[in-house]
Design a protein around this motif. Sequence first.
Motif, PDB file in Angstrom:
ATOM      1  N   UNK A   1       0.890  -1.336   0.049  1.00  0.00           N
ATOM      2  CA  UNK A   1      -0.017  -0.053  -0.079  1.00  0.00           C
ATOM      3  C   UNK A   1       0.971   1.143   0.214  1.00  0.00           C
ATOM      4  N   UNK A   2       2.179   1.136  -0.197  1.00  0.00           N
ATOM      5  CA  UNK A   2       2.925   2.436  -0.319  1.00  0.00           C
ATOM      6  C   UNK A   2       3.293   2.944   0.972  1.00  0.00           C
ATOM      7  N   UNK A   3       3.100   2.169   2.090  1.00  0.00           N
ATOM      8  CA  UNK A   3       3.391   2.764   3.264  1.00  0.00           C
ATOM      9  C   UNK A   3       4.550   2.395   4.067  1.00  0.00           C
ATOM     10  N   UNK A   4       5.178   3.402   4.852  1.00  0.00           N
ATOM     11  CA  UNK A   4       6.317   2.769   5.578  1.00  0.00           C
ATOM     12  C   UNK A   4       5.983   1.632   6.522  1.00  0.00           C
ATOM     13  N   UNK A   5       6.638   0.618   6.555  1.00  0.00           N
ATOM     14  CA  UNK A   5       6.604  -0.516   7.322  1.00  0.00           C
ATOM     15  C   UNK A   5       6.698  -0.153   8.871  1.00  0.00           C
ATOM     16  N   UNK A   6       5.888  -0.278   9.920  1.00  0.00           N
ATOM     17  CA  UNK A   6       5.881   0.015  11.406  1.00  0.00           C
ATOM     18  C   UNK A   6       7.391  -0.371  11.806  1.00  0.00           C
ATOM     19  N   UNK A   7       8.107   0.535  12.395  1.00  0.00           N
ATOM     20  CA  UNK A   7       9.341   0.018  13.022  1.00  0.00           C
ATOM     21  C   UNK A   7       9.189  -0.333  14.495  1.00  0.00           C
ATOM     22  N   UNK A   8       9.609  -1.541  14.831  1.00  0.00           N
ATOM     23  CA  UNK A   8       9.662  -1.912  16.183  1.00  0.00           C
ATOM     24  C   UNK A   8      10.457  -1.012  17.084  1.00  0.00           C
ATOM     25  N   UNK A   9       9.594  -0.639  18.335  1.00  0.00           N
ATOM     26  CA  UNK A   9      10.404   0.242  19.010  1.00  0.00           C
ATOM     27  C   UNK A   9      11.661  -0.299  19.911  1.00  0.00           C
ATOM     28  N   UNK A  10      12.384   0.568  19.663  1.00  0.00           N
ATOM     29  CA  UNK A  10      13.849  -0.185  20.639  1.00  0.00           C
ATOM     30  C   UNK A  10      14.064   0.407  21.955  1.00  0.00           C
ATOM     31  N   UNK A  11      14.104  -0.424  22.625  1.00  0.00           N
ATOM     32  CA  UNK A  11      14.424   0.034  24.025  1.00  0.00           C
ATOM     33  C   UNK A  11      13.354   0.453  24.635  1.00  0.00           C
ATOM     34  N   UNK A  12      12.139   0.229  24.325  1.00  0.00           N
ATOM     35  CA  UNK A  12      10.883   0.678  24.847  1.00  0.00           C
ATOM     36  C   UNK A  12      10.291   0.119  26.135  1.00  0.00           C
ATOM     37  N   UNK A  13      10.880  -1.207  26.215  1.00  0.00           N
ATOM     38  CA  UNK A  13      10.324  -1.996  27.044  1.00  0.00           C
ATOM     39  C   UNK A  13      10.379  -1.740  28.488  1.00  0.00           C
ATOM     40  N   UNK A  14       9.562  -1.786  29.234  1.00  0.00           N
ATOM     41  CA  UNK A  14       9.400  -1.377  30.405  1.00  0.00           C
ATOM     42  C   UNK A  14      10.296  -2.167  31.574  1.00  0.00           C
ATOM     43  N   UNK A  15      10.217  -3.334  31.303  1.00  0.00           N
ATOM     44  CA  UNK A  15      10.793  -4.241  32.018  1.00  0.00           C
ATOM     45  C   UNK A  15      11.369  -5.628  31.335  1.00  0.00           C
ATOM     46  N   UNK A  16      12.435  -6.014  31.762  1.00  0.00           N
ATOM     47  CA  UNK A  16      13.016  -7.154  30.710  1.00  0.00           C
ATOM     48  C   UNK A  16      12.138  -8.321  31.188  1.00  0.00           C
ATOM     49  N   UNK A  17      12.025  -9.468  30.268  1.00  0.00           N
ATOM     50  CA  UNK A  17      11.277 -10.463  30.218  1.00  0.00           C
ATOM     51  C   UNK A  17      12.205 -11.548  31.381  1.00  0.00           C
ATOM     52  N   UNK A  18      11.192 -12.001  32.361  1.00  0.00           N
ATOM     53  CA  UNK A  18      11.677 -12.722  33.398  1.00  0.00           C
ATOM     54  C   UNK A  18      11.335 -14.344  33.223  1.00  0.00           C
ATOM     55  N   UNK A  19      11.880 -15.241  33.762  1.00  0.00           N
ATOM     56  CA  UNK A  19      11.646 -16.547  33.408  1.00  0.00           C
ATOM     57  C   UNK A  19      10.845 -17.287  34.384  1.00  0.00           C
TER      58      UNK A  19
END
Length: 717
Positions: free
Chosen positions: A377-395
């Motif tokens: 559709x001639x649109x700029x593909x959305x860029x994933x936000x870098x470093x916007x995560x509020x917290x790291x994933x925990x196991x």
Amino acid sequence: MEDEKGGVVVKLIDAVNEISAITEYRCTVKKQYCNLARRLKLLTPMFEEIRDSKEPIPEDSFRALDSLMEALESAKELLRFGAEGSKIYLNLLDPDPDPDPNPTSSGYTVNVHNESIAWWTQGPTNRSPGTSKRICVEVEYQDPLVLEREKIMNRFLEVTAHLEQTLSGISYEKLDISDEVKEQVELVLAQFRRAKGRVDAPDVELYEDMLSIYNKVNDMAADQAVIRRLVDKLQLTGIADLTQESIALHEMVTISGGDPGDKIEKMSMLLKKIKDFVLTENPNIDSRASETPPSTGSGPVSKDASHKTTVVPDDFRCPISLELMKDPVITYERSCIEKWLEAGHGTCPKTQQALTCTVLTPNYVLRSLIAQWCEANGLEPPKRPGGSRSSKTTSACSPAERIKIESLLHKLTSGSPEDQRSAAGEIRLLAKRNADNRVAIAEAGAIPLLVGHLSTPDSRTQEHAVTALLNLSICEDNKGSIISSGAVPGIVHVLKKGSMEARENAAATLFSLSVVDENKIIIGSSGAIPPLVTLLSEGTQRGKKDAATALFNLCIYQGNKGKAVRAGVVPTLMRLLTEPQGGMVDEALAILAILASHPEGKAAIGGAEAVPVLVEVIGSGSHRNKENAAAVLVHLCGGDQQYLVEAQELGIMGPLVDLAQNGTDRGKRKAAQLLDRMTRFAEQQKQAQAQAEAQAQAGQVQNQQSQPTSAAPNSLL
């Protein structure tokens, strides 16, 4: 008590109404599931007459109706799975199993579109209707496929047997219902008895086609014909179909606790093949969605360069923010669902049902579909936000699992090569298994230890180490840890010196890491591009694919394009374009289209005599390849008229006109640019020719005027 009895009747009516609302079923189960739904709808008049009756419901009849309610609930969830479950999963099953007509011990839980569907078994068939017991068993997705087919068929037989059993246990003479309704219920009961133990024969050809792709036994040329049949039979022909299938498969991953297993991973790869084929053959499949305005008139819209309003399909919008998703996890934007969970919610935002798993699994297929839709559709593909995560994933690993990981790390640091090899191999498998393991392994400090083993002389340990890093890099948080541990030089070393499998996995690791834009610069400056070009040239088919995807991603960064050209990638790509088997044409053209925008790339492509090949692709290639070939020509012909002349002499005008009319949106734009340049070039040639002719005529006139006049005759003197 009467209120309670009346409530059961109302629930029975509601359950049948919900079943009636399910209108479409997957092709594999369509006939038998439609028959089941039709029979259950015929019970509505009985329930309505019981509801409207003034007579009290006897106690034994109440218990029988309550048991029937359980049977209806199990039927409803079975039918819902048949309508909303993965088409690939429901079809990729052995078409000739030997189901037990009286199953007593199969059952599992399936989550479809965020709605928990409990598949349970009843106890022995002689259990009284009032004492039946639900047994919920979590699904174990494991080979062989025949077991899965048996589960599906056994579950259907269980449900119909339970319905027949509970309907037989009702004393209709004690209920205040008309004779006509009694006859109708007797008809339904007779149909259930006739259907007992019977299942429809599946589509054997469809199963064999899917299995051939699933097991990767066919060559590329055969795959295309098979995939075309799969697209038609599975009805995966549009963006919405592909997205819903992606969601269904990811729900299976969620229910499995984040551990997809080899079979679901293969199903996802099969879906990716189907998606790539559909988007290549019919890149305008989203046009219906973009042309139809949302019913509320308030849906998010975007505008392309020509100011045409483009409506974002609902499947691509986060249900929480209603915005186009940039980093989808299952069906939500990552940042939105993270905030929802951090606020203390333990339920699904859409269904309000309790969440059994909070691991956020990236939906790569949906992300790819969104990017493809934006590009079309001639649109700029959305860029994933870098470093916007509020917290790291925990196991969420248990203490026992963490102890096991610690033990493996201890072996990894021992002086025994055998222990190191064994530990690296086990970590590789653990990292492949699920998201929790990937987080726990990184938290335990495995990444620096694995990086250290990239330079080991033991080829098997080296292969395990680089593949473990590849599996760990699937977790977004681990990408930064791998880079900061100095892994890139070691990965490049494996790419140069490792075994073929290790080199392939090293290339795949670089691709995974290069998803982050900053990493493209780091990887490009580490000397990774020349060995990737070498692997692209001499690797196995899988190795070539891994190298091509890594090179494509790295060359998105302008500074890496010159490095790739100087490493000799253009001659390799041209050879791949003209190989008889043609298995790398898509990848080669996609990389050439990126490199052509760089001055060195343009010069190298022009020097490789690419114009005849590009003209041939524009005339006979796929939609996606046509647009990439046209994009390369646009860059080649910019300011260099010799390529325009060559393309015209090769007969490009007809194919270009066809591409401008029938190609993808991007293909149409590139074709229009080329046609415009050719038109202007032709006009310039005409003007130059006219000027030359005018100058020649002016010269002739001037020459005539400059000649002296002849003397008059002397005859009169």
